[in-house]
Design a protein around this motif. Structure first.
Motif, PDB file in Angstrom:
ATOM      1  N   GLU A 100       3.608 -46.741  81.858  1.00 45.84           N
ATOM      2  CA  GLU A 100       3.234 -45.708  81.341  1.00 45.84           C
ATOM      3  C   GLU A 100       2.567 -46.138  79.835  1.00 45.84           C
ATOM      4  N   LEU A 101       2.905 -47.181  79.391  1.00 46.21           N
ATOM      5  CA  LEU A 101       2.299 -48.172  78.454  1.00 46.21           C
ATOM      6  C   LEU A 101       0.705 -48.419  78.800  1.00 46.21           C
ATOM      7  N   VAL A 102       0.442 -48.933  79.898  1.00 43.36           N
ATOM      8  CA  VAL A 102      -0.906 -49.144  80.307  1.00 43.36           C
ATOM      9  C   VAL A 102      -1.557 -48.048  80.502  1.00 43.36           C
ATOM     10  N   LYS A 103      -0.956 -46.898  81.063  1.00 39.62           N
ATOM     11  CA  LYS A 103      -1.751 -45.842  81.233  1.00 39.62           C
ATOM     12  C   LYS A 103      -1.985 -45.148  79.979  1.00 39.62           C
ATOM     13  N   THR A 104      -1.278 -44.862  79.143  1.00 38.18           N
ATOM     14  CA  THR A 104      -1.257 -44.247  77.813  1.00 38.18           C
ATOM     15  C   THR A 104      -2.626 -44.940  77.020  1.00 38.18           C
ATOM     16  N   ALA A 125      -3.024 -54.417  81.784  1.00 35.36           N
ATOM     17  CA  ALA A 125      -1.861 -55.009  81.523  1.00 35.36           C
ATOM     18  C   ALA A 125      -1.824 -56.450  81.103  1.00 35.36           C
ATOM     19  N   ARG A 126      -2.841 -57.141  81.609  1.00 33.33           N
ATOM     20  CA  ARG A 126      -3.241 -58.679  81.058  1.00 33.33           C
ATOM     21  C   ARG A 126      -3.683 -58.587  79.689  1.00 33.33           C
ATOM     22  N   TYR A 127      -4.553 -57.566  79.591  1.00 30.69           N
ATOM     23  CA  TYR A 127      -5.053 -57.389  78.236  1.00 30.69           C
ATOM     24  C   TYR A 127      -4.026 -57.171  77.288  1.00 30.69           C
ATOM     25  N   ILE A 128      -3.062 -56.370  77.452  1.00 30.72           N
ATOM     26  CA  ILE A 128      -2.210 -56.167  76.415  1.00 30.72           C
ATOM     27  C   ILE A 128      -1.045 -57.468  76.365  1.00 30.72           C
ATOM     28  N   TYR A 129      -0.970 -58.141  77.403  1.00 32.53           N
ATOM     29  CA  TYR A 129      -0.106 -59.282  77.440  1.00 32.53           C
ATOM     30  C   TYR A 129      -0.780 -60.125  76.614  1.00 32.53           C
ATOM     31  N   ARG A 130      -2.014 -60.291  76.722  1.00 26.50           N
ATOM     32  CA  ARG A 130      -2.761 -61.409  76.003  1.00 26.50           C
ATOM     33  C   ARG A 130      -2.927 -61.020  74.645  1.00 26.50           C
ATOM     34  N   THR A 131      -3.060 -59.877  74.120  1.00 27.91           N
ATOM     35  CA  THR A 131      -3.231 -59.644  72.709  1.00 27.91           C
ATOM     36  C   THR A 131      -1.869 -59.297  71.957  1.00 27.91           C
TER      37      THR A 131
END
Length: 292
Positions: free
Chosen positions: A109-113, A132-138
């Motif tokens: 849901e975090l990625v979707k949002t 998901a990779r972008y959020i993990y990387r940042t």
């Protein structure tokens, strides 16, 4: 046991496809981007549903895991409890399923949002895995589970209401119409009752600049800035979405179970021969009471 997982996966996919545009509308309204009509016009700008289905990859990609956990945990917990047919047992099993699935649901849901709220130039990829990779990387691994606690607080009581109310409404009648309406009402009821918690979760997970220290801080700041009305903003959209999505989900689950049981009956006839045909048919009809 396998039936719980397969039916949950198929039903979940049906529910996501049916209800995602209204889910996108809900997230935009909850995040303070305007009223329902204003957000709908913005989403449909260009005359296509592309914006309305933005972020659908994350829940579809994770729905196999999420709904397999939900229906698998629900079915197995219910069968393990002393009185598996009571409404209380159905609600308790639903709460357990909500707890377990939240660990898969929160990052999905975090990625979707984030994708639903992304603007041009934000750098947020449109594909679920890339997002998901972008959020993990940042932000690191912890960033993917931002809002985990508030997701648990929403899902445990919500799934208790969801499964308990559905069971109460469908006892003795598993016709297609009854299953769709009961699933829709159960879904809408579970969302409406826990809606303020979902508003906090959406705002917290959509926060990319670190405005909120946590769920409670998000709640306090939201009420202070936007008033108490923000806790019910978008509730009409979510009630309609929940009815359509969960009606489709439970209908797909019911039909999957029917097909599965028909296949099992045919296999039983082939294994045991003609002498067992009447017994297999009678047992099949006893187990499932669907209208055609």
């Amino acid at each position: 046991m396998a039936l719980d997982f397969v039916a949950g996966c198929i039903g979940g996919c049906a529910g996501i496809i049916a209800g995602h545009p209204l889910d996108t509308l809900k997230v935009h309204i909850q995040s303070g981007r305007g009223g329902a009509l204003e957000c709908a016009k913005s989403m449909l700008k260009g005359g296509t549903l592309a914006s309305a289905y933005r972020g659908v990859g994350a829940p579809l990609g994770g729905i196999a895991a999420v709904n397999a956990i939900v229906f698998g945990a629900y079915g197995n917990t219910r069968r393990a409890l002393p009185n598996p047919d009571s409404i209380y047992t159905h609600a308790t099993a639903g709460a357990a399923a909500g707890m377990l699935q939240s660990f898969a649901c929160a990052p999905v849901e975090l990625v979707k949002t984030r994708q639903q709220l992304a603007k041009s130039g934000d750098g947020m990829p449109t594909r679920a895995l890339s997002g998901a990779r972008y959020i993990y990387r940042t932000g690191g691994f912890r960033a993917l589970f931002r809002g985990q606690g508030v997701t648990i607080a929403r899902d445990c009581p919500a799934f208790a209401i969801y499964f308990g109310s559905y069971e109460a409404m469908t006892r003795g009648d598993l016709s297609v119409t009854k299953v769709f309406i009961s699933g829709g009402v159960a879904g809408a009821l579970s969302w409406v009752c826990l809606y303020p918690i979902d508003v906090v979760k959406s705002r917290l997970q959509g926060d990319v600049i670190g405005r909120y220290a946590g769920a409670w801080d998000c709640f306090v700041q939201s009420v202070r800035t936007d008033g108490w009305k923000c806790m019910s903003r978008g509730i009409s959209a979510v009630a309609i979405r929940a009815f359509i999505s969960n009606g489709a989900c439970f209908t797909a689950v019911a039909w999957t179970e029917r097909v599965w049981q028909s296949m099992a009956s045919e296999a039983s006839v082939k294994t045991f021969g003609p002498a067992r045909i009447s017994e297999a048919v009678c047992q099949d009809n006893k187990d499932r009471q669907y209208d055609t």
